[in-house]
Design a protein around this motif. Sequence first.
Motif, short mmCIF file in Angstrom:
data_model
loop_
_atom_site.label_atom_id
_atom_site.label_comp_id
_atom_site.label_asym_id
_atom_site.label_seq_id
_atom_site.Cartn_x
_atom_site.Cartn_y
_atom_site.Cartn_z
N CYS A 1 -14.14 -9.64 109.93
CA CYS A 1 -13.95 -10.64 110.98
C CYS A 1 -15.05 -11.26 111.74
N CYS B 1 -4.01 -5.42 111.76
CA CYS B 1 -5.13 -5.97 112.79
C CYS B 1 -5.74 -7.17 112.03
N ASP C 1 -2.77 -10.74 107.80
CA ASP C 1 -1.52 -11.77 108.69
C ASP C 1 -0.58 -11.46 108.03
N THR D 1 -6.46 -5.86 119.78
CA THR D 1 -6.28 -6.83 118.62
C THR D 1 -5.03 -7.24 118.40
N MET D 2 -3.91 -6.45 118.47
CA MET D 2 -2.48 -7.02 118.04
C MET D 2 -2.04 -7.76 119.34
N GLU E 1 -3.80 -9.78 120.90
CA GLU E 1 -4.61 -11.31 120.87
C GLU E 1 -3.82 -11.73 119.42
N ASN E 2 -3.58 -11.10 118.44
CA ASN E 2 -2.83 -11.70 117.49
C ASN E 2 -1.56 -12.23 117.74
N GLY F 1 -3.42 -15.36 117.23
CA GLY F 1 -3.61 -15.33 115.90
C GLY F 1 -4.87 -15.23 115.41
N TRP G 1 -6.25 -12.46 112.80
CA TRP G 1 -5.48 -12.81 111.54
C TRP G 1 -6.27 -14.24 110.70
#
Length: 427
Positions: A143, A262, A265, A391-392, A394-395, A399, A402
């Motif tokens: 990432c 994390c 997607d 992180t999750m 933020e996803n 996203g 992802w």
Amino acid sequence: MPQAGAQKRGTIARGGTLTDGQLLDRVQQQSFLYFWEGGHPVSGLARDRIPRDGVCEDDKVAIGASGFGVMAIIVACERGWVTRTEAVARIGRMLDLLTEAPCYHGLFPHFMNGATGAVIPFGRKDDGGDLVESALLLQGLLCARAYFDGETDGERRLRGAVTYLWNDAEWSWYTQGREVLTWHWSPTNGFALNHPVRGWNECLIAYVLAASSPTFPIAPAVYHRGYAEGRFFLNRRMQEDIELPLGPDGGGPLFFAHYSFCGLDPRGLRDAYADYWEQNVRHTLINRAYCIRNPKGFKGYGPNCWGLTASDSIGGYDAHAPDHDLSVISPTAALSSLPYAPAEAMAVLHHLHDDLGDRLWGRYGFLDAFSEEHGWVADWFLGIDQGPIVTMIENHRSGLMWRLFMSVPEVRTGLARLGFQSPALSA
């Protein structure tokens, strides 16, 4: 060390209820400080755990938590809590040690010395490569390679170092010539632990990366005949009146729905076995429904207080789940499930912050776990739990991670090789 701005560390701000957005900002930012202020002073790699007072006296860092730490730094950069230059410098320090540290057929140990890179044994025979921890590290590093795409010297060096480590990982070695990945290999004990990685669990990311490797890939059969033929892979039975596609009865600890995802997607992600968005949503709702039903009558459980996963526990670290319920709620369980059950997870977040915050909130966000039944609160923050919170969330909000992970060309190739379908693969 650069300081990232945050609201009063270690205290709950009074004088008004925060909006959902303000609360998510606060929790993400405070949890990010675990990796920024709490990182090892030499390498910046993530510590395995940090006590409530924030004082660490050893050099132990955790490889999987460091992968989550890289992701947290990307989030902080994107949200302006640190500058791009600061973020590149910190991840560059991490890579400086990783590229010089001992490795075991290209993979790293569970724990290492954050100043020297020397292995710190996890157990008597676990003193070499850890396949799953290394996968969590590389998930974060890939990432970073995708995010830091500029032409400064620092960003070019970062991308080059990540590619070096990625190409050097000998995933195929860890099959032992069989159709399954093996979790550990040691230079002194070989494959003596003999722990085949079979699902359903947190290890999907290891198989995806192993199939994606440009240098040492596994054959697709290793995934289909190894991981996907595990005893606890297919379920398809009713749990809490919800059909569970994969995993053990009760769904297992909630980190199954977090660690691999994390980066991966799950939205529209399908293969021959499951729709992974549906899998993770149902797993989350089963965990919540179990806690609301509360068959053991534990104090505190309810619609605003649920979430069983691996964390610190009353008698030491333990993997909490509906079939192993010890009265311990772990904040990371519901908070990292925000993408799957937004309203339900926000209810937990408000309860933890607004009602229990003076007991649970600290220098690096929420302490790792608590039990109302026993009047117990953990004395530690854990990197493997703080990272997915950042992180999750933020996803759920943007996203970001992802998009980054699913944009990696090798990952797209690997997913296709394994038979996965996803809207992200055709984007």
